[in-house]
Design an enzyme around this catalytic site. Structure first.
Site, PDB file in Angstrom:
ATOM      1  N   ASP A 264       0.500  -1.350  -0.082  1.00  0.00           N
ATOM      2  CA  ASP A 264       0.096  -0.032   0.374  1.00  0.00           C
ATOM      3  C   ASP A 264       1.246   1.069  -0.018  1.00  0.00           C
ATOM      4  O   ASP A 264       2.132   1.067   0.590  1.00  0.00           O
ATOM      5  CB  ASP A 264      -0.857   0.286   1.330  1.00  0.00           C
ATOM      6  CG  ASP A 264      -2.209   0.863   0.895  1.00  0.00           C
ATOM      7  OD1 ASP A 264      -2.454   1.480   0.096  1.00  0.00           O
ATOM      8  OD2 ASP A 264      -3.197   0.390   1.832  1.00  0.00           O
TER       9      ASP A 264
HETATM   10  C1  BGC Z   1      -5.407   3.000  -0.098  1.00  0.00           C
HETATM   11  C2  BGC Z   1      -5.544   1.971  -0.869  1.00  0.00           C
HETATM   12  C3  BGC Z   1      -4.839   3.287  -2.263  1.00  0.00           C
HETATM   13  C4  BGC Z   1      -3.447   3.061  -2.244  1.00  0.00           C
HETATM   14  C5  BGC Z   1      -3.122   4.497  -3.375  1.00  0.00           C
HETATM   15  C6  BGC Z   1      -3.296   3.983   0.073  1.00  0.00           C
HETATM   16  O1  BGC Z   1      -4.234   5.254   0.755  1.00  0.00           O
HETATM   17  O2  BGC Z   1      -4.956   2.990   1.530  1.00  0.00           O
HETATM   18  O3  BGC Z   1      -6.611   2.029  -0.926  1.00  0.00           O
HETATM   19  O4  BGC Z   1      -5.182   2.240  -3.306  1.00  0.00           O
HETATM   20  O5  BGC Z   1      -3.241   4.872  -1.030  1.00  0.00           O
HETATM   21  O6  BGC Z   1      -3.585   5.823  -3.760  1.00  0.00           O
END
Ligand code: BGC
Length: 750
Positions: A264
């Site tokens: 993530d």
């Molecule tokens: C979120 C993800 C997301 C990623 C990219 C993260 O903070 O938890 O779900 O895909 O950011 O935007």
């Protein structure tokens, strides 16, 4: 002589250049030369492929993988999210816009109980991914609804792993049909937003295997996603992105996942540990991660095999992407056609929770008093990375008018003005008003009484918004605010006195309290956050143009604290102790309730709920035939015939629960093992549904043996319209079976 020498030289030069050309050719990545390319890569090139980088190919995209021009390795583009593609809608230097369709959020899609519908939706969604030049959609989100307050529940499907897994698998298939990838996230146990970057989810192996990993297992095996996103949090003391047992042993060795795992959006300090654990791609990627990986390769902390393993997987991913294939994206997906898909999906998924004395459907010609700020500022989607930049979100005022209802124009104008004033304040203060805490304007009893005389029916739209980064609260969020309560009471009193009905529309992103006020109103429609066209679907249901067929993918408890997980969720700690000292549920969360999540707890312990799992009404009625259940060598096959016994066409979801023979592990009194939805049945029409359940799907997880075990004996197979409305049963004998798995997930007590 001179001439001969010249000829020899010429031949030599030609030979050299064609040799160089051949080398050049073999040094360009192709689908069938991944190994050759891997051998030709320098250490620096290899490492660069494992760390995301900056890019500008698609403004608003969340991340990129790095290009290696020398080897013909293109940059690839990754963008959010679950309810549709999230990119920037406007770009410098052009008047062209890049809006995307806001499809229904995942919780609403799950309420359809219809994987085919989900696949149709994501086939359209995936086309936008492709046509806007994106290679991987960072979705589906599929953490379990452990507790109603998780701020991202709208991005997820259900409290039940089977329903969640089947929906996610269908989602993945639809997107990937377009030749673009998905990223199943957040793997795993990211069930709260409070301290999501550091919280340690302490979960028993049984609860993990049967619930929090089960949905991922189904999605991986049946959907075959290109990528998986590891979560931010820890699991049993270790960051999931660094957990070899999770990312390699379980995900790849046991489930057969062959794509890439990415972090993530934030890599933990132990970058090297992440890479070794099987986390191939670090997103969004920083120089420090490159430095750490390079140092580790040079020191030998990462072996050549480990490095090559991750790089090979990256190359295998890249050759599948549209960017690699040179796809000429149009930047012009058919948004009109996709809006139709979004609307249809909402129609097929919206849930009717209450319908006293057949209040609904309305005739369609009524004069309607439409209450609530949310009737103007309708929530199509949630906030955070799960949001979509749509051109427009249809609101309830527009939808009701288009459906042919006459609105009380004074009231409609009142709400438009309130909303405009709030928006003006926002502009003046330069920051968005936190819609989680927006206050409904109060309307005097006198005014409501007048409106009750002037109108045929009241429709009250209640709204709740939430999103990434914060969990919801019980007060004024899970529970109604005092203004909402007062408004409902006054509307209920005045309209009922005037012999008129009150309908509530719940435009909410998560479960709310309904038990204390539902008796005040005649009907409740639950569209969740239904996407940009969802308000049209609500209006069509109110009017009876569409017969609702959605069912709850989770339980609505009477009180928040009825949920066993509530004692171990941040809100409880805040409420009782404040955030001082050791912070359970902030620093760590004990999943003390084990497998007793949602209906598994309520049903087994006969705890009363407001609305049970799997519940949803229709404008027609259905009868269920005597079911047939036949054991086969792999489990059993069940068939049941459903007949529409009412007066209008409709669809019914049949839920198949199983009660396991006693003895052995303690088990929920019934668990969902299959489900099926009929086509649109005309009055009097029947359809026979077939559902298959394998012996493996019947198994429970025995921690002592680290094995899935199907107990021998007679299983009761229950066919229900909800978990607590079982219409008929059958039995089936099964032999004992077991499947040993690795004991690698750690222990909550360690
Ligand atoms: C979120 C993800 C997301 C990623 C990219 C993260 O903070 O938890 O779900 O895909 O950011 O935007």
């Amino acid at each position: 002589m001179k001439k001969t020498c010249f000829t020899i030289l010429l031949c030599f030069a030609w030979g050299l250049s064609s040799y160089a050309q051949t080398i050049q050719q073999t040094l360009t990545l192709r689908e069938d030369n991944v190994e050759e390319i891997l051998n030709a890569m320098t250490i620096e090139e290899k490492v660069s492929l494992l760390v995301g980088g900056l890019g500008s190919l698609v403004p608003g995209a969340a991340g990129y993988t790095r290009e290696i021009e020398r080897l013909g390795i293109p940059m690839t583009v990754l963008a959010d999210g679950p309810a549709g593609l999230r990119i920037q809608p406007k770009r410098e230097g052009t008047d062209q816009t890049f809006y995307c369709t806001g499809f229904p959020t995942s919780t609403l899609l799950a309420s359809s109980w219809d994987p085919e519908l989900v696949e149709t939706v994501t086939t359209a969604m995936g086309n936008e991914v492709l046509e806007y030049g994106v290679d991987v959609l960072l979705a589906p989100g599929m953490n379990l609804h452990r507790n109603p307050l998780c701020g991202r529940n709208f991005e997820y499907y259900s409290e039940d792993p089977l329903l969640s897994g089947k929906m996610a698998a269908a989602y993945v298939r639809g997107i990937q049909k377009n030749g673009v990838g998905t990223s199943v996230k957040h793997f795993a146990a990211n069930n709260q937003e409070t301290n999501r970057l550091e919280n340690d989810a302490r979960i028993s192996n049984r609860a993990l295997r049967e619930l929090y990993l089960k949905n991922f297992e189904i999605a991986i095996k049946e959907g075959k996603p290109w990528t998986v996103m590891s979560s931010y949090n820890k699991l049993n003391g270790e960051y999931t992105q660094q957990k070899h047992g999770l990312l390699t042993t379980v995900l790849r060795d046991e489930w057969g996942f062959d794509g890439i795992v990415m972090t993530d959006w934030g890599v933990k300090d132990g970058t090297v540990k992440s890479a070794k654990a099987g986390n191939d791609l670090m997103e969004p990627g920083r120089q420090v991660e490159i430095d750490r990986l390079l140092a580790a390769v040079n020191e030998g902390t990462i072996s050549q095999e480990e490095l090559d393993r991750n790089v090979r997987r990256m190359l295998q991913y890249i050759v599948k992407t549209p960017h690699f294939k040179g796809y000429k994206f149009s930047n012009k997906p058919d948004l009109k056609a996709h809006a139709v898909v979004a609307r249809k999906a909402a129609e097929e998924s919206i849930i009717l929770l209450r319908n006293e004395c057949n209040t609904l459907p309305l005739k369609g010609s009524e004069k309607v008093a439409l209450y609530g700020l949310t009737s103007v500022d309708f929530f199509g989607i949630g906030t955070g990375s799960g949001e979509v930049n749509t051109k427009h979100i249809v609101n309830m005022q527009e939808a009701m008018t288009e459906a042919g209802f006459t609105l009380d124009e004074n009231l409609a104008e009142f709400y438009r003005t309130c909303y405009a004033t709030q928006s003006a304040t926002e502009k003046m203060e330069g920051s968005a008003i936190d819609k989680r805490h927006r206050s409904e304007p109060l309307i005097s009893v006198k005014a409501i009484e007048r409106q009750a005389k002037d109108n045929d029916v009241a429709v009250v739209v209640l709204g709740r918004i939430a999103g990434e980064g914060a969990d919801r609260a019980v007060k004024d969020d899970f529970e109604l605010t005092s203004i909402e309560r007062e408004l409902l009471q006054n509307i209920s009193m005045s309209y009922h006195k005037a012999g008129k009905k009150v309908v509530v529309v719940l435009n909410i992103v998560g479960v709310i309290e309904t038990a204390s006020w539902k008796h005040l109103v005649d009907a409740i429609v639950l569209p969740w956050a239904p996407g940009q066209e969802g308000a049209h679907a609500v209006a069509d249901i109110l009017k009876g143009k569409v017969n609702p067929s959605g069912k709850l993918p989770m339980t609505f408890p009477i009180n928040y604290m009825d949920m066993p997980s509530s004692k171990n969720f941040p809100y409880y700690w805040d409420m009782t102790k404040g955030r001082k000292g050791e912070r359970p549920n902030v620093d760590y969360t004990d999943y003390a309730e084990g497998i007793w999540v949602g209906y598994r707890y309520f049903q087994t312990n006969n705890v009363e709920v407001s609305y049970p799992f799997g519940y949803g009404l229709s404008y027609t009625t259905f009868s269920y035939s005597k079911p047939k259940v036949k054991a086969d060598k792999d489990g059993f096959v069940a068939t049941i015939t459903v007949t529409n016994t009412g007066k209008v066409a409709g669809r019914e979801v049949v839920e198949l629960y199983v009660a396991t023979p006693s003895g052995g592990l303690e088990k929920p009194s019934r668990e969902l093992k299959a489900f099926a939805k009929t086509k649109l049945l005309a009055p009097g029409e029947s359809e026979t549904l077939t559902m298959k359940v394998s012996a493996y799907e019947l198994a429970s997880f025995n921690e002592e043996h680290s094995a899935w075990e199907t107990a021998a004996g007679t299983y009761e197979v229950l066919f229900g319209s909800s978990v607590s409305d079982i219409r008929c049963t059958a039995t089936c004998k099964m032999k004992a079976r077991s499947w040993e798995v690795h004991d690698v997930l750690g222990n909550p007590k360690e």
